[in-house]
Write an enzyme that holds these catalytic residues in place. Sequence first.
Site, PDB file in Angstrom:
ATOM      1  N   ASP A  69       0.856  -1.198   0.000  1.00  0.00           N
ATOM      2  CA  ASP A  69       0.000   0.000   0.000  1.00  0.00           C
ATOM      3  C   ASP A  69       0.887   1.240   0.000  1.00  0.00           C
ATOM      4  OD1 ASP A  69      -3.220   0.523   1.170  1.00  0.00           O
ATOM      5  OD2 ASP A  69      -1.811   2.191   0.955  1.00  0.00           O
ATOM      6  N   ALA A 117      -6.559   1.455  -5.256  1.00  0.00           N
ATOM      7  CA  ALA A 117      -7.141   2.291  -6.304  1.00  0.00           C
ATOM      8  C   ALA A 117      -7.354   3.689  -5.755  1.00  0.00           C
ATOM      9  CB  ALA A 117      -8.493   1.722  -6.742  1.00  0.00           C
ATOM     10  N   THR A 126     -16.096  -2.709  -9.435  1.00  0.00           N
ATOM     11  CA  THR A 126     -17.247  -1.999  -8.857  1.00  0.00           C
ATOM     12  C   THR A 126     -18.453  -2.067  -9.785  1.00  0.00           C
ATOM     13  OG1 THR A 126     -18.042   0.229  -8.339  1.00  0.00           O
ATOM     14  CG2 THR A 126     -16.185   0.114  -9.822  1.00  0.00           C
ATOM     15  N   ASP A 127     -19.641  -1.959  -9.206  1.00  0.00           N
ATOM     16  CA  ASP A 127     -20.855  -1.919 -10.033  1.00  0.00           C
ATOM     17  C   ASP A 127     -20.920  -0.652 -10.889  1.00  0.00           C
ATOM     18  OD1 ASP A 127     -21.390  -0.090  -7.978  1.00  0.00           O
ATOM     19  OD2 ASP A 127     -23.341  -0.945  -7.442  1.00  0.00           O
ATOM     20  N   GLU A 128     -20.101   0.373 -10.512  1.00  0.00           N
ATOM     21  CA  GLU A 128     -20.175   1.641 -11.262  1.00  0.00           C
ATOM     22  C   GLU A 128     -19.745   1.496 -12.708  1.00  0.00           C
ATOM     23  OE1 GLU A 128     -18.923   5.242  -9.449  1.00  0.00           O
ATOM     24  OE2 GLU A 128     -19.642   4.640  -7.480  1.00  0.00           O
ATOM     25  N   TYR A 183     -13.602   8.077 -12.545  1.00  0.00           N
ATOM     26  CA  TYR A 183     -13.323   6.932 -11.659  1.00  0.00           C
ATOM     27  C   TYR A 183     -13.850   5.636 -12.276  1.00  0.00           C
ATOM     28  CZ  TYR A 183     -14.396   3.470  -8.054  1.00  0.00           C
ATOM     29  OH  TYR A 183     -14.521   2.286  -7.369  1.00  0.00           O
ATOM     30  N   SER A 200     -12.022   4.514 -15.315  1.00  0.00           N
ATOM     31  CA  SER A 200     -10.703   3.913 -15.052  1.00  0.00           C
ATOM     32  C   SER A 200     -10.871   2.480 -14.531  1.00  0.00           C
ATOM     33  CB  SER A 200      -9.899   4.767 -14.069  1.00  0.00           C
ATOM     34  OG  SER A 200     -10.466   4.731 -12.776  1.00  0.00           O
ATOM     35  N   LYS A 201     -11.911   2.250 -13.733  1.00  0.00           N
ATOM     36  CA  LYS A 201     -12.142   0.882 -13.242  1.00  0.00           C
ATOM     37  C   LYS A 201     -12.582  -0.028 -14.403  1.00  0.00           C
ATOM     38  CE  LYS A 201     -12.073  -0.424  -9.446  1.00  0.00           C
ATOM     39  NZ  LYS A 201     -10.986  -0.985  -8.605  1.00  0.00           N
ATOM     40  N   TYR A 257     -26.468  15.907  -2.289  1.00  0.00           N
ATOM     41  CA  TYR A 257     -26.357  16.335  -3.692  1.00  0.00           C
ATOM     42  C   TYR A 257     -27.726  16.284  -4.388  1.00  0.00           C
ATOM     43  CZ  TYR A 257     -21.281  15.368  -3.236  1.00  0.00           C
ATOM     44  OH  TYR A 257     -19.967  15.336  -2.849  1.00  0.00           O
ATOM     45  N   HIS A 311     -23.756  12.641 -12.231  1.00  0.00           N
ATOM     46  CA  HIS A 311     -24.175  11.780 -11.104  1.00  0.00           C
ATOM     47  C   HIS A 311     -25.052  10.613 -11.562  1.00  0.00           C
ATOM     48  CE1 HIS A 311     -25.567  12.081  -6.616  1.00  0.00           C
ATOM     49  NE2 HIS A 311     -25.089  10.882  -6.926  1.00  0.00           N
TER      50      HIS A 311
HETATM   51  P1  NAD Z   1      -9.897   3.363  -0.328  1.00  0.00           P
HETATM   52  O1  NAD Z   1      -9.759   4.618  -1.096  1.00  0.00           O
HETATM   53  O2  NAD Z   1     -10.445   3.406   1.052  1.00  0.00           O
HETATM   54  O3  NAD Z   1      -8.480   2.636  -0.238  1.00  0.00           O
HETATM   55  C1  NAD Z   1      -7.597   2.578  -1.328  1.00  0.00           C
HETATM   56  C2  NAD Z   1      -6.243   2.104  -0.799  1.00  0.00           C
HETATM   57  O4  NAD Z   1      -5.356   1.996  -1.923  1.00  0.00           O
HETATM   58  C3  NAD Z   1      -5.581   3.081   0.182  1.00  0.00           C
HETATM   59  O5  NAD Z   1      -5.052   2.376   1.286  1.00  0.00           O
HETATM   60  C4  NAD Z   1      -4.475   3.724  -0.636  1.00  0.00           C
HETATM   61  O6  NAD Z   1      -3.356   4.121   0.151  1.00  0.00           O
HETATM   62  C5  NAD Z   1      -4.118   2.594  -1.586  1.00  0.00           C
HETATM   63  N1  NAD Z   1      -3.484   3.069  -2.825  1.00  0.00           N
HETATM   64  C6  NAD Z   1      -3.892   4.082  -3.633  1.00  0.00           C
HETATM   65  N2  NAD Z   1      -3.047   4.223  -4.669  1.00  0.00           N
HETATM   66  C7  NAD Z   1      -2.098   3.258  -4.531  1.00  0.00           C
HETATM   67  C8  NAD Z   1      -0.965   2.872  -5.302  1.00  0.00           C
HETATM   68  N3  NAD Z   1      -0.645   3.516  -6.427  1.00  0.00           N
HETATM   69  N4  NAD Z   1      -0.218   1.831  -4.877  1.00  0.00           N
HETATM   70  C9  NAD Z   1      -0.533   1.173  -3.727  1.00  0.00           C
HETATM   71  N5  NAD Z   1      -1.579   1.504  -2.959  1.00  0.00           N
HETATM   72  C10 NAD Z   1      -2.358   2.526  -3.353  1.00  0.00           C
HETATM   73  O7  NAD Z   1     -10.767   2.405  -1.240  1.00  0.00           O
HETATM   74  P2  NAD Z   1     -11.891   1.334  -0.838  1.00  0.00           P
HETATM   75  O8  NAD Z   1     -13.189   2.016  -0.696  1.00  0.00           O
HETATM   76  O9  NAD Z   1     -11.369   0.471   0.240  1.00  0.00           O
HETATM   77  O10 NAD Z   1     -11.955   0.495  -2.197  1.00  0.00           O
HETATM   78  C11 NAD Z   1     -11.047  -0.585  -2.428  1.00  0.00           C
HETATM   79  C12 NAD Z   1     -11.319  -1.171  -3.796  1.00  0.00           C
HETATM   80  O11 NAD Z   1     -12.661  -1.629  -3.867  1.00  0.00           O
HETATM   81  C13 NAD Z   1     -11.149  -0.158  -4.932  1.00  0.00           C
HETATM   82  O12 NAD Z   1     -10.540  -0.821  -6.019  1.00  0.00           O
HETATM   83  C14 NAD Z   1     -12.585   0.243  -5.282  1.00  0.00           C
HETATM   84  O13 NAD Z   1     -12.686   0.590  -6.624  1.00  0.00           O
HETATM   85  C15 NAD Z   1     -13.331  -1.045  -4.972  1.00  0.00           C
HETATM   86  N6  NAD Z   1     -14.743  -0.896  -4.566  1.00  0.00           N
HETATM   87  C16 NAD Z   1     -15.087  -0.026  -3.561  1.00  0.00           C
HETATM   88  C17 NAD Z   1     -16.423   0.034  -3.149  1.00  0.00           C
HETATM   89  C18 NAD Z   1     -16.845   0.944  -2.025  1.00  0.00           C
HETATM   90  O14 NAD Z   1     -18.045   1.076  -1.773  1.00  0.00           O
HETATM   91  N7  NAD Z   1     -15.954   1.587  -1.297  1.00  0.00           N
HETATM   92  C19 NAD Z   1     -17.386  -0.773  -3.775  1.00  0.00           C
HETATM   93  C20 NAD Z   1     -16.990  -1.626  -4.810  1.00  0.00           C
HETATM   94  C21 NAD Z   1     -15.657  -1.700  -5.187  1.00  0.00           C
HETATM   95  O1  DAU Z   2     -20.988   1.515  -6.142  1.00  0.00           O
HETATM   96  C1  DAU Z   2     -19.692   1.249  -5.685  1.00  0.00           C
HETATM   97  C2  DAU Z   2     -18.959   2.555  -5.505  1.00  0.00           C
HETATM   98  O2  DAU Z   2     -19.511   3.163  -4.345  1.00  0.00           O
HETATM   99  C3  DAU Z   2     -17.447   2.375  -5.356  1.00  0.00           C
HETATM  100  O3  DAU Z   2     -16.928   1.881  -6.557  1.00  0.00           O
HETATM  101  C4  DAU Z   2     -16.775   3.711  -5.016  1.00  0.00           C
HETATM  102  O4  DAU Z   2     -15.389   3.502  -4.760  1.00  0.00           O
HETATM  103  C5  DAU Z   2     -17.426   4.275  -3.785  1.00  0.00           C
HETATM  104  O5  DAU Z   2     -16.882   5.552  -3.501  1.00  0.00           O
HETATM  105  C6  DAU Z   2     -18.938   4.381  -3.973  1.00  0.00           C
HETATM  106  O6  DAU Z   2     -19.252   5.422  -4.966  1.00  0.00           O
HETATM  107  P1  DAU Z   2     -20.462   6.449  -4.749  1.00  0.00           P
HETATM  108  O7  DAU Z   2     -20.213   7.636  -5.576  1.00  0.00           O
HETATM  109  O8  DAU Z   2     -21.763   5.765  -4.875  1.00  0.00           O
HETATM  110  O9  DAU Z   2     -20.218   6.747  -3.160  1.00  0.00           O
HETATM  111  P2  DAU Z   2     -20.262   8.079  -2.312  1.00  0.00           P
HETATM  112  O10 DAU Z   2     -20.197   7.672  -0.883  1.00  0.00           O
HETATM  113  O11 DAU Z   2     -19.295   9.096  -2.783  1.00  0.00           O
HETATM  114  O12 DAU Z   2     -21.715   8.648  -2.605  1.00  0.00           O
HETATM  115  C7  DAU Z   2     -22.876   7.858  -2.347  1.00  0.00           C
HETATM  116  C8  DAU Z   2     -24.083   8.680  -2.799  1.00  0.00           C
HETATM  117  O13 DAU Z   2     -24.220   9.808  -1.937  1.00  0.00           O
HETATM  118  C9  DAU Z   2     -23.925   9.238  -4.189  1.00  0.00           C
HETATM  119  O14 DAU Z   2     -25.202   9.224  -4.837  1.00  0.00           O
HETATM  120  C10 DAU Z   2     -23.488  10.682  -3.964  1.00  0.00           C
HETATM  121  C11 DAU Z   2     -24.169  11.040  -2.658  1.00  0.00           C
HETATM  122  N1  DAU Z   2     -23.434  12.013  -1.822  1.00  0.00           N
HETATM  123  C12 DAU Z   2     -22.129  11.753  -1.522  1.00  0.00           C
HETATM  124  C13 DAU Z   2     -21.398  12.628  -0.767  1.00  0.00           C
HETATM  125  C14 DAU Z   2     -19.940  12.349  -0.440  1.00  0.00           C
HETATM  126  C15 DAU Z   2     -24.070  13.157  -1.346  1.00  0.00           C
HETATM  127  O15 DAU Z   2     -25.270  13.390  -1.590  1.00  0.00           O
HETATM  128  N2  DAU Z   2     -23.334  14.020  -0.586  1.00  0.00           N
HETATM  129  C16 DAU Z   2     -22.016  13.827  -0.295  1.00  0.00           C
HETATM  130  O16 DAU Z   2     -21.408  14.689   0.374  1.00  0.00           O
END
Ligand code: NAD
Ligand code: DAU
Length: 351
Positions: free
Chosen positions: A35, A85, A141-143, A166, A169-170, A223, A292
């Site tokens: 990491d 990521a 991700t589902d996105e 984002y 890129s995924k 939002y 969005h």
């Molecule tokens: P996060 O942003 O909390 O963590 C990302 C981690 O990656 C951090 O620890 C960061 O330091 C590390 N990182 C970033 N760039 C790096 C690099 N170049 N080399 C090595 N480490 C690096 O992310 P998260 O929410 O835990 O998501 C993890 C994975 O799951 C991501 O690939 C994301 O796309 C995917 N994902 C997230 C969600 C969600 O709801 N959070 C849902 C579906 C999929």
């Molecule tokens: O669906 C999986 C994805 O979920 C992951 O791939 C992403 O890494 C993760 O960040 C997440 O993406 P979202 O954009 O859905 O998550 P976020 O928490 O940023 O926002 C969730 C919803 O809430 C979205 O519709 C935007 C809204 N939102 C978010 C923030 C931060 C607000 O209304 N206000 C806010 O301040």
Amino acid sequence: MKRILVTGGAGFIGSNFIHYILKGYFNIELLVNLDLVTYAGNLENLSSVEGDSRYIFVKGDVRDRKLVQKLFSEYEFDTVVHFAAESHVDRSVVEPEIFLTTNIIGTQTLLDVAKSYWKIEPDNKYSREFKSGVKYLQVSTDEVYGALGTTGMFTELTPLSPNSPYSASKAGADMIVRAYHETYGLPVNITRCSNNYGPYQFPEKLIPLMIHNCLENRPLPVYGDGMQVRDWLYVEDHCSAICAVLERGTAGEVYNIGGNNEKANIQIVRLLLHSLGKGEELITYVKDRPGHDRRYAIDNSKITSQLGWKPAYSFEQGMEQTIRWYLDHQKWMERVTSGAYQSYYQRMYGK
Ligand code: NAD
Ligand code: DAU
């Protein structure tokens, strides 16, 4: 017994995954966490596993080929789980470039090194034979599927149609993973999960940001009209699904992960306000996120029927545990929201 490389293990899902598998849900001989510890990484999330003899932390970049090669030759991994990521949509709107290099080039670097270490005849371009038991798992991700209207769900056959830098890129990374399977025969899986929530999530994301603002009696920035829908899954259920795919997933296959918990953002915000004893006057509707996505919903029938996975937590249980965790870890929240977070918040939300 697996020798596993986890990338991004200091982040939200990665740290939950490391806790989950070291608890014994997966048979681990060695786990290396690579990491870079960006703003989103936090080694405090892993302090309780530092003394575990199976666990090794390496600070470094997934784009650093020499480092990744060195780790493969030193630790002889048979499994890669790639979480690392840039993960926040709002940041990708203002700074897209790092999303492309980290998420796409980082993935290709890992795939390429894994291919050369795992291939039985690395210099034979026609050979598709790999050491037995090896697997590369891409946490996607589902996105990548884009946005849904009021009906329908994402299946693994839904065409990719990403809308943010984002998610683009995924999706790009997913295509490279697919290409390494089709061209070289590399044993891979791709998982596409819906929105996660739970402990250790950085408060740039909806749920921890709203909890933090509630506790500080600050406005809750919703939002647009707040009617965008996300399909929420407790993070430990994502971890168990990844283990199911590692153990039983068919090479080359994509598996959607979700728990059938669609909620409008405003419902989540109201639930948090109610649970934390705060009033609705904190809700502040702000300008919508550009591009969005209106609604996400995962059809999880492939992973449930083919791999026998199902979520262990209901939405109510998961949310209760999550809110309790943030209330019990206010010092953690204070530390991650000091310093750079303040300027981030100012930049994104103004006053
Ligand atoms: P996060 O942003 O909390 O963590 C990302 C981690 O990656 C951090 O620890 C960061 O330091 C590390 N990182 C970033 N760039 C790096 C690099 N170049 N080399 C090595 N480490 C690096 O992310 P998260 O929410 O835990 O998501 C993890 C994975 O799951 C991501 O690939 C994301 O796309 C995917 N994902 C997230 C969600 C969600 O709801 N959070 C849902 C579906 C999929
Ligand atoms: O669906 C999986 C994805 O979920 C992951 O791939 C992403 O890494 C993760 O960040 C997440 O993406 P979202 O954009 O859905 O998550 P976020 O928490 O940023 O926002 C969730 C919803 O809430 C979205 O519709 C935007 C809204 N939102 C978010 C923030 C931060 C607000 O209304 N206000 C806010 O301040």
